[in-house]
Design an enzyme around this catalytic site. Structure first.
Site, PDB file in Angstrom:
ATOM      1  N   SER A   1     -11.535   8.507   4.636  1.00 20.91           N
ATOM      2  CA  SER A   1     -11.246   7.975   3.316  1.00 20.91           C
ATOM      3  C   SER A   1     -12.192   8.490   2.278  1.00 20.91           C
ATOM      4  O   SER A   1     -13.262   8.999   2.561  1.00 20.91           O
ATOM      5  CB  SER A   1     -11.325   6.453   3.351  1.00 20.91           C
ATOM      6  OG  SER A   1     -12.593   6.042   3.758  1.00 20.91           O
TER       7      SER A   1
ATOM      8  N   VAL B   1      -6.169   7.634   1.136  1.00 19.74           N
ATOM      9  CA  VAL B   1      -6.047   6.175   1.178  1.00 19.74           C
ATOM     10  C   VAL B   1      -6.487   5.765   2.581  1.00 19.74           C
ATOM     11  O   VAL B   1      -5.894   6.161   3.580  1.00 19.74           O
ATOM     12  CB  VAL B   1      -4.613   5.712   0.887  1.00 19.74           C
ATOM     13  CG1 VAL B   1      -4.481   4.214   1.131  1.00 19.74           C
ATOM     14  CG2 VAL B   1      -4.236   6.042  -0.554  1.00 19.74           C
ATOM     15  N   SER B   2      -7.535   4.995   2.634  1.00 14.33           N
ATOM     16  CA  SER B   2      -8.164   4.659   3.918  1.00 14.33           C
ATOM     17  C   SER B   2      -7.215   3.943   4.858  1.00 14.33           C
ATOM     18  O   SER B   2      -6.267   3.276   4.445  1.00 14.33           O
ATOM     19  CB  SER B   2      -9.388   3.765   3.683  1.00 14.33           C
ATOM     20  OG  SER B   2     -10.336   4.400   2.878  1.00 14.33           O
ATOM     21  N   ALA B   3      -7.509   4.069   6.142  1.00 12.80           N
ATOM     22  CA  ALA B   3      -6.748   3.353   7.160  1.00 12.80           C
ATOM     23  C   ALA B   3      -6.904   1.848   6.958  1.00 12.80           C
ATOM     24  O   ALA B   3      -7.981   1.369   6.580  1.00 12.80           O
ATOM     25  CB  ALA B   3      -7.239   3.747   8.548  1.00 12.80           C
TER      26      ALA B   3
ATOM     27  N   ARG C   1       0.808  -1.216   0.000  1.00  6.68           N
ATOM     28  CA  ARG C   1       0.000   0.000   0.000  1.00  6.68           C
ATOM     29  C   ARG C   1       0.846   1.273   0.000  1.00  6.68           C
ATOM     30  O   ARG C   1       0.402   2.318  -0.469  1.00  6.68           O
ATOM     31  CB  ARG C   1      -0.976   0.005   1.168  1.00  6.68           C
ATOM     32  CG  ARG C   1      -0.350  -0.022   2.531  1.00  6.68           C
ATOM     33  CD  ARG C   1      -1.372  -0.004   3.668  1.00  6.68           C
ATOM     34  NE  ARG C   1      -1.859   1.334   3.938  1.00  6.68           N
ATOM     35  CZ  ARG C   1      -3.133   1.711   3.841  1.00  6.68           C
ATOM     36  NH1 ARG C   1      -4.047   0.833   3.471  1.00  6.68           N
ATOM     37  NH2 ARG C   1      -3.481   2.933   4.123  1.00  6.68           N
TER      38      ARG C   1
END
Length: 422
Positions: A421, A74-76, A41
């Site tokens: 996000s 970018v989401s957790a 990621r």
């Protein structure tokens, strides 16, 4: 020249995140675990440090508007794992992701395998380009990246076995419901009364029912599906702002100078531990009062009429000329906080007790349960065809909220999580 990341260190951090998410129960399936151990990621956010890219509970903000509001991220990892588990992706599935940046589409591609298909769509070309570059660099060439307003879904590749929405939605557009199959799943962060939960929905006859729900926060949808909270000053009080998600009270003038009346105060006797989830309490209060909103005050221009809330915002209940907000008093030694109510209006004492009783009912009957039953019906569905304690009307749908005691039959989950996000 940009310094290349230490790939061995990146792998260590990635595995540490997955280990942590397994330990806290977010990751429960081997497929999600394998996907999140594999996808690099950090390559999607080269501007971030490895520690930031692999922060378990924090998103990486990748875009802001001119006002500084987050418009893409970018989401957790916690949020991504949570939604992937909700979606129940299987090999061979056809999946649509609404809202993109790259890594989550790669996770989905891992889960569907070579026999499946993934489409990821975003209204903004910038995150779509970021996703396209990341997916190409990491070898996920079987993902369709589309730039479009996802209010209409992506009909070209429908029907889908699962639709995973990674942006904050106020409503469920008909296209999303039409484009996933009868046995499909819809995972979406849906906002009800200003409270966002990522829900996992399945079909049941002519409506959807939620089988899971997690407290979360997401960047709001743009385009046709956008919905701005309505903001107003409390009449007569310039330093007190009220934020309504489903609309303000029918006649705000009834609140003119309400704070000039005597303030009634009561303590509920309901205490919560410092790390205890209160998502179901918030939802229960929101569903039980005529008008629910959040209040923020200007600490530099305090009126003296509003008592300390303990936060920069507080939950508010409004009923005609009555106004009440929640307060907390903390016990540092016990690490608990007790809820109280401050109320104003012609029958302030009665209103304060009425709101306090909502807290007490939650504590006595609903605390520790699975939370409310959420069902979504098409707009225009008659009341007599909807079962529920409260109905919230939106543009495309009617949302039913129920609190039956036998809900242990549904695998509803409610935990605390935060994210920003897209």
């Amino acid at each position: 020249m940009t310094e290349l990341p230490d790939e061995n260190h990146a792998t260590e951090l990635r595995n540490k995140v997955v280990d942590q998410l397994k330990e806290d129960g977010t990751i429960v399936s081997p497929g999600v675990e394998a996907a999140m151990r594999k996808v690099p990621r950090h390559l999607a956010v080269p501007e971030a440090s490895l520690d930031d890219a692999y922060s378990t509970y924090n998103a990486v903000i990748t875009q802001k508007d001119e006002h500084g509001n987050h418009t893409s991220s970018v989401s957790a990892p916690q949020i991504q794992a949570m939604q992937l588990e909700q979606a129940g992706i299987r090999p061979g599935d056809n999946v649509l992701e609404i809202g993109t940046n790259g890594p989550n589409a790669a996770y989905l591609a891992e889960l569907v395998g070579p026999s499946g298909q993934v489409t990821t769509v975003d209204i903004d070309p910038a995150p779509a380009d970021r996703a396209r570059r990341f997916l190409s660099e990491t070898g996920y060439t079987n993902v369709n990246v589309v730039v479009a307003d996802a209010e209409d879904g992506v009909a070209k590749f429908a029907p889908y076995d699962a639709i995973v929405v990674t942006l904050g939605a106020w409503d469920l557009p008909p296209a999303w419901i039409d484009q996933f199959g009868d046995e499909g799943r819809l995972v979406v962060p849906l906002r009800i009364n200003g409270l966002t939960r990522t829900y996992g929905f399945i079909r049941q006859a002519d409506h959807l029912i939620a089988t899971s729900a997690y407290v979360c926060g997401f960047v709001a949808a743009q385009g046709a599906g956008s919905h701005r909270q309505q903001v107003m000053k409390l009449p007569g009080e310039e330093d007190i702002t009220l934020r309504f998600d489903e609309g303000p009270p029918g006649d705000p003038s009834l609140l003119d100078n309400v704070l000039n009346s005597a303030r009634a105060e009561t303590w509920t006797g309901v205490t919560v531990a410092s790390q205890e989830p209160i998502g179901s309490l918030q939802m229960y209060l929101a569903a039980q009062v005529p008008t629910f909103c959040f209040m923020s005050t200007n600490p530099e221009q305090t009126t003296g009429k509003i008592g300390p809330t303990g936060n920069s915002w507080s939950m508010v209940a409004i009923d005609g000329p009555h106004f009440a907000y929640t307060v907390v008093r903390r016990d540092a030694e016990k690490k608990t906080a007790e809820y109280g109510v401050h109320a104003f209006g012609p029958d302030a004492t009665e209103f304060a007790e009425r709101i306090a009783d909502i807290f007490r009912t939650w504590s006595e009957r609903l605390r520790g349960t699975n939370g409310p039953r959420i069902a979504v019906y098409p707009a225009g569905t008659p009341d007599d065809r909807i079962t529920g304690d409260r109905i919230i009307d939106k543009k495309h749908s009617r949302i039913s909220i129920s609190w039956p005691t036998a809900w242990a039959l549904l695998p509803m989950l409610l935990v605390i999580a935060t994210d920003t996000s897209s």
